[in-house]
Design an enzyme around this catalytic site. Sequence first.
Site, PDB file in Angstrom:
ATOM      1  N   LYS A 248      34.774  26.520  32.949  1.00 43.37           N
ATOM      2  CA  LYS A 248      33.843  26.865  32.031  1.00 43.37           C
ATOM      3  C   LYS A 248      35.109  26.847  30.853  1.00 43.37           C
ATOM      4  O   LYS A 248      34.568  26.889  29.819  1.00 43.37           O
ATOM      5  CB  LYS A 248      34.378  29.098  32.688  1.00 43.37           C
TER       6      LYS A 248
ATOM      7  N   GLN B  80      35.291  36.787  37.200  1.00 44.01           N
ATOM      8  CA  GLN B  80      34.652  35.187  37.812  1.00 44.01           C
ATOM      9  C   GLN B  80      34.837  36.169  39.235  1.00 44.01           C
ATOM     10  O   GLN B  80      36.022  37.063  39.839  1.00 44.01           O
ATOM     11  CB  GLN B  80      35.815  34.476  38.414  1.00 44.01           C
TER      12      GLN B  80
ATOM     13  N   ASP C 171      27.534  37.075  31.644  1.00 44.05           N
ATOM     14  CA  ASP C 171      26.518  36.876  32.705  1.00 44.05           C
ATOM     15  C   ASP C 171      25.306  37.375  32.860  1.00 44.05           C
ATOM     16  O   ASP C 171      24.183  36.824  34.074  1.00 44.05           O
ATOM     17  CB  ASP C 171      27.859  36.748  33.838  1.00 44.05           C
TER      18      ASP C 171
END
Length: 303
Positions: A54, A98, A121
């Site tokens: 990412k 994460q 997200d």
Amino acid sequence: MAAKLIKGTEIGELILQEIISEVAHIKGKYGVVPGLVTILVGNNPASLSYVTLKIKTAHRLGFKEVQDNQPATISERDLLALIDKYNKDDSIHGILVQLPLPKQIDEKKVINAIDPDKDVDGFHPVNVGRLMIGGDEVKFPPCTPAGIQELIIRSGIETGGAEAVVVGRSNIVGKPIANMLVQKGRGADATVTVVHTKTKNLADHCRRADILIVAAGVPGLVKPEWIKPGACVIDVGVNRVGEKPSKDDPKRMVPLLKGDVDFETAREIAGHITPVPGGVGPMTITMLMKNTLKSLKCRLGVQ
Ligand code: NAD
């Protein structure tokens, strides 16, 4: 005839190129770039490799990227305080924590602490609600389902009136993609069935599907005889089934990945199919970047 391959690597790259030119345009006109913070707690190897990818992608696109690594022992209170700091930071437009998190931390509290307008997200309940309403209300579609929908649209698959069957009902893949396909509009308007571990006659449902999306996490679950001839098969599953020598360095072993669909036999029946790896996987990071750019655009009030 063998199915057409839906190559996420190629489609994802096209979208990344579109993002690169938008970032350059916005930077030239407004003097700002999208800012993404990635918060990694601990050093789980799989999480580390996802976060690294990412970060690399964000750099490539010209984003501001803040890598915030925290020890596995961080308290929930300190992690929530860190999120609050980035919520208030105007140069940050996307906050990514994460998952999974260590057991002393309640993941729900962490997700709920992220400003919904920086939740790239798409996991915050506000964004889940926006997705449910659909249309203009949607701000950040969750990345894997958004990637699946892009693959379907850009491969020219007709979804209007199609029978779509989704295998799996997780919050990150199954439920949101089913919700997206049932909405009105492009890449949607489908008649959707969601099947799961308690479904009777799984094979019968799959056989009806014009579009079959499989996100179960069970290698080879979908057998070729479950596939309607000519169907579009999207295999979301990523299952480590062993190891194989790396292409670059045959002395180094890398994970051998398989999807939830028996690919070699399924491709003889399906009309379109995604490979694993190289199908849905690359799209997830691409859509994270698209959401981060969208967050900045919303802040600037540009379309
Ligand atoms: P999950 O374990 O949270 O959910 C799996 C779902 O599949 C459950 O709802 C369960 O009911 C259903 N299921 C499991 N076994 C089944 C069976 N035998 N019959 C019918 N239904 C069954 O998993 P998830 O997070 O949704 O992920 C699913 C798969 O997709 C995993 O392999 C995961 O690694 C992969 N994944 C890939 C990406 C990507 O970017 N490519 C992103 C997310 C998940």
